[in-house]
Each structure stands twice: as C-alpha cells, then as structure tokens.
Design a protein around this motif. Sequence first.
Motif, PDB file in Angstrom:
ATOM      1  N   MET A  90     -19.774  -3.564  13.448  1.00  0.00           N
ATOM      2  CA  MET A  90     -18.875  -4.684  13.652  1.00  0.00           C
ATOM      3  C   MET A  90     -17.601  -4.462  12.866  1.00  0.00           C
ATOM      4  SD  MET A  90     -19.685  -8.676  12.934  1.00  0.00           S
ATOM      5  CE  MET A  90     -18.500  -9.572  11.941  1.00  0.00           C
ATOM      6  N   ALA A  91     -16.432  -4.684  13.511  1.00  0.00           N
ATOM      7  CA  ALA A  91     -15.152  -4.473  12.849  1.00  0.00           C
ATOM      8  C   ALA A  91     -14.967  -5.491  11.741  1.00  0.00           C
ATOM      9  CB  ALA A  91     -14.018  -4.587  13.863  1.00  0.00           C
ATOM     10  N   GLY A  92     -14.255  -5.055  10.694  1.00  0.00           N
ATOM     11  CA  GLY A  92     -13.972  -5.960   9.600  1.00  0.00           C
ATOM     12  C   GLY A  92     -12.923  -6.988   9.982  1.00  0.00           C
ATOM     13  N   LEU A  93     -12.791  -8.011   9.173  1.00  0.00           N
ATOM     14  CA  LEU A  93     -11.851  -9.094   9.453  1.00  0.00           C
ATOM     15  C   LEU A  93     -10.401  -8.626   9.422  1.00  0.00           C
ATOM     16  CD1 LEU A  93     -13.486 -11.948   7.337  1.00  0.00           C
ATOM     17  CD2 LEU A  93     -13.303 -11.862   9.835  1.00  0.00           C
ATOM     18  N   LEU A  94     -10.132  -7.515   8.731  1.00  0.00           N
ATOM     19  CA  LEU A  94      -8.749  -7.050   8.598  1.00  0.00           C
ATOM     20  C   LEU A  94      -8.534  -5.684   9.248  1.00  0.00           C
ATOM     21  CD1 LEU A  94      -8.086  -8.147   4.897  1.00  0.00           C
ATOM     22  CD2 LEU A  94      -7.668  -9.429   7.004  1.00  0.00           C
ATOM     23  N   GLU A  95      -9.395  -5.343  10.170  1.00  0.00           N
ATOM     24  CA  GLU A  95      -9.274  -4.065  10.868  1.00  0.00           C
ATOM     25  C   GLU A  95      -7.905  -3.968  11.538  1.00  0.00           C
ATOM     26  OE1 GLU A  95     -11.076  -0.523  11.207  1.00  0.00           O
ATOM     27  OE2 GLU A  95     -12.256  -2.289  10.650  1.00  0.00           O
ATOM     28  N   GLY A  96      -7.231  -2.829  11.330  1.00  0.00           N
ATOM     29  CA  GLY A  96      -5.931  -2.591  11.943  1.00  0.00           C
ATOM     30  C   GLY A  96      -4.753  -3.098  11.138  1.00  0.00           C
ATOM     31  N   HIS A  97      -5.013  -3.797  10.049  1.00  0.00           N
ATOM     32  CA  HIS A  97      -3.925  -4.317   9.213  1.00  0.00           C
ATOM     33  C   HIS A  97      -3.526  -3.320   8.126  1.00  0.00           C
ATOM     34  CE1 HIS A  97      -3.469  -8.484  10.621  1.00  0.00           C
ATOM     35  NE2 HIS A  97      -4.774  -8.446  10.876  1.00  0.00           N
ATOM     36  N   VAL A  98      -2.278  -3.406   7.724  1.00  0.00           N
ATOM     37  CA  VAL A  98      -1.784  -2.677   6.563  1.00  0.00           C
ATOM     38  C   VAL A  98      -1.375  -3.723   5.530  1.00  0.00           C
ATOM     39  CG1 VAL A  98      -0.090  -1.047   5.663  1.00  0.00           C
ATOM     40  CG2 VAL A  98      -0.955  -0.795   8.010  1.00  0.00           C
ATOM     41  N   ALA A  99      -1.963  -3.639   4.338  1.00  0.00           N
ATOM     42  CA  ALA A  99      -1.750  -4.654   3.306  1.00  0.00           C
ATOM     43  C   ALA A  99      -1.100  -4.041   2.075  1.00  0.00           C
ATOM     44  CB  ALA A  99      -3.080  -5.289   2.916  1.00  0.00           C
TER      45      ALA A  99
ATOM     46  N   ALA B 149       9.660  -0.592   0.227  1.00  0.00           N
ATOM     47  CA  ALA B 149       9.432  -1.123   1.569  1.00  0.00           C
ATOM     48  C   ALA B 149       9.878  -0.129   2.631  1.00  0.00           C
ATOM     49  CB  ALA B 149      10.161  -2.447   1.738  1.00  0.00           C
ATOM     50  N   ALA B 150      11.013   0.525   2.394  1.00  0.00           N
ATOM     51  CA  ALA B 150      11.503   1.515   3.360  1.00  0.00           C
ATOM     52  C   ALA B 150      10.554   2.700   3.448  1.00  0.00           C
ATOM     53  CB  ALA B 150      12.901   1.975   2.954  1.00  0.00           C
ATOM     54  N   GLU B 151      10.053   3.152   2.304  1.00  0.00           N
ATOM     55  CA  GLU B 151       9.117   4.282   2.293  1.00  0.00           C
ATOM     56  C   GLU B 151       7.840   3.926   3.045  1.00  0.00           C
ATOM     57  OE1 GLU B 151       6.437   6.807  -0.945  1.00  0.00           O
ATOM     58  OE2 GLU B 151       8.232   5.740  -1.620  1.00  0.00           O
ATOM     59  N   ILE B 152       7.313   2.747   2.793  1.00  0.00           N
ATOM     60  CA  ILE B 152       6.090   2.319   3.472  1.00  0.00           C
ATOM     61  C   ILE B 152       6.336   2.153   4.959  1.00  0.00           C
ATOM     62  CG2 ILE B 152       4.473   0.382   3.704  1.00  0.00           C
ATOM     63  CD1 ILE B 152       4.852   0.026   0.606  1.00  0.00           C
TER      64      ILE B 152
ATOM     65  N   LYS C 264       4.440  -0.447   9.615  1.00  0.00           N
ATOM     66  CA  LYS C 264       4.818  -1.726   9.009  1.00  0.00           C
ATOM     67  C   LYS C 264       3.606  -2.460   8.433  1.00  0.00           C
ATOM     68  CE  LYS C 264       8.729  -2.529  12.153  1.00  0.00           C
ATOM     69  NZ  LYS C 264       8.621  -1.257  12.899  1.00  0.00           N
ATOM     70  N   ILE C 265       3.833  -3.130   7.320  1.00  0.00           N
ATOM     71  CA  ILE C 265       2.756  -3.939   6.759  1.00  0.00           C
ATOM     72  C   ILE C 265       2.623  -5.232   7.564  1.00  0.00           C
ATOM     73  CG2 ILE C 265       3.184  -3.011   4.443  1.00  0.00           C
ATOM     74  CD1 ILE C 265       4.102  -5.934   3.694  1.00  0.00           C
ATOM     75  N   SER C 266       1.420  -5.782   7.566  1.00  0.00           N
ATOM     76  CA  SER C 266       1.183  -7.082   8.193  1.00  0.00           C
ATOM     77  C   SER C 266       0.619  -8.089   7.193  1.00  0.00           C
ATOM     78  CB  SER C 266       0.213  -6.931   9.374  1.00  0.00           C
ATOM     79  OG  SER C 266      -0.951  -6.220   8.981  1.00  0.00           O
ATOM     80  N   ILE C 267       0.335  -7.627   5.976  1.00  0.00           N
ATOM     81  CA  ILE C 267      -0.161  -8.508   4.914  1.00  0.00           C
ATOM     82  C   ILE C 267       0.568  -8.158   3.630  1.00  0.00           C
ATOM     83  CG2 ILE C 267      -2.154  -9.228   3.534  1.00  0.00           C
ATOM     84  CD1 ILE C 267      -3.929  -8.176   5.868  1.00  0.00           C
TER      85      ILE C 267
ATOM     86  N   ARG D  33       7.940 -10.042   9.761  1.00  0.00           N
ATOM     87  CA  ARG D  33       8.360 -10.758  10.966  1.00  0.00           C
ATOM     88  C   ARG D  33       8.021  -9.940  12.217  1.00  0.00           C
ATOM     89  NH1 ARG D  33      14.427 -12.220  10.476  1.00  0.00           N
ATOM     90  NH2 ARG D  33      13.972 -13.649  12.196  1.00  0.00           N
ATOM     91  N   ALA D  34       8.160  -8.626  12.114  1.00  0.00           N
ATOM     92  CA  ALA D  34       7.861  -7.768  13.270  1.00  0.00           C
ATOM     93  C   ALA D  34       6.379  -7.775  13.599  1.00  0.00           C
ATOM     94  CB  ALA D  34       8.339  -6.348  13.002  1.00  0.00           C
TER      95      ALA D  34
END
Length: 255
Positions: free
Chosen positions: A1-10, A75-78, A83-86, A133-134
């Motif tokens: 089962m996928a985790g609650l934050l699967e696919g996110h970058v934090a 932020a630019a390097e990351i 892109k981060i979502s969290i 925002r993106a």
Amino acid sequence: MAGLLEGHVAAVTGGGSGIGQGICQAYAREGARVIVLDINLDGAKETIGLIEAAGGAASAIALDVTDREACKAAAAEIGRGGKISILVNNAGINRRNPITGEAAAVARDWDDILSINLDGMFNVTQAFLDQLRATRGRIVNIGSIQSFVHVSWPNSAAYTTSKHGVLGFTRALAAELGKDGVRVNAIGPGLIETRINAEARARNPEMVAMVMRHTPLGRPGKPADIAGPAVFLASDMSAYVTGSIIMADGGFRTI
C-alpha cells in the motif's frame, strides 16, 4: 500500500535534530522524498542516515534561514531536480531572558530569535513560493503553546512574540494562497523532549514540573508526537484544512 505522501517532495528546515528530524523520518516512511535543510550539516547527514537505513530517500543542503539570498539559492538548486510540494518551517531557537535584563543581551536575544523564528520562516517560504503554487502544495509551520499563552514563561518576550507571529503568518498565508490550492497550517507543540533542550530541562526541574501539572496526559512529548500531526497536515487527509493550528501539547491549554 502506498504511503500517505507517496510522490511528494518535502523540504524541512531544522531537519537535523529534534522535532525536525522526527518529521523528516515520518515523511520518508510515508513515501516522500525528503530534503533536510539545516545550518548544521552534520545533523542533517545524521537524519539522512536514519532515513536511508529505514529504506527512505533523502538529501541535505546546509542552510541559514536568516540569509535570504541563501534561501533563494537553495530553492533554485532544489527546483532543478523537481519542485517541492511540502514545506515545513521548523527551524527555531529559544532563549529565556527577562526584558528587564542587561540591555545588550536582551537586544541580542531579540534580534537572534526574531531573525530565525519569524524572518527565517518568511525567507524560506518566499523562496519556495513559486514551487508550492505550481504543485498546489502545503506548508506546515511549527508554532508553540506560546503562540497562545505566556504567563507560565514570563522571561521569554522574544520567543513568545515570534510564536504569536508564526500563527499570524499561517493564517494570513492561508487566506491569501487558498485560491492557488496551497494549504497553510501550523502545529503547536508543548514541552517536547529533544537533545537540544536536555540541558535546559535538567537545569530547570521546577519548570518541567509546572508544565506537567498543566498536562493532562502527564508526560512530556517526543518528536514522534509532532510528526503524526505533521503527516496529517501534509497529506490529502487534511484536504479541507487550512489556516488552522493543531495543538500537540498533551492538553496543556485545558488546565
């Protein structure tokens, strides 16, 4: 089962120890790729080691949140890698010094605490705002029981001011960014046992006892007690939650 934050970058500031480290570990367990931001790179590397040992993915960037240009550069390097979502604004310090104390020391503490706890949160958030925002992302700010109360800690005007500011910033951003699908919430920890405050707790047993008298659950918190609410606020389980603060204080404000 996928985790609650699967696919996110934090991205988590102050992720090299204490509450920040606990949040990083929890996010990685739930499937997020974690970027540890901390002025202490050795601490950040420790967090990476814990995450990777558990099978998660993480990287680190040394960051002083008071340096606005450094925040933009991070932020630019990351962003070049995705892109981060969290975003978790956790970096902070606390010193207890009465406003009536030695003037130079009081002013120095005021400047240091506000520059990290409040200006630093602004610097990091502004640097990552386009990415959030993106991705229709979510922001989690770490406040405190001192976002509401101060009578139990009479010698902490700067810290109390900074944590009231965290709550105000959270609500203002939630109101402004809702149209972009960005959710902004906060967590208000009570007394949390970490290595950073171990000496202060040992030096002030009366303070610890006072907090416990006002804590129905009868124990100090652990970083994991903050990580749970942080996962909830970063996940789609809280899709209709914004502008709120979750108190994780063992019930301190009920007594």
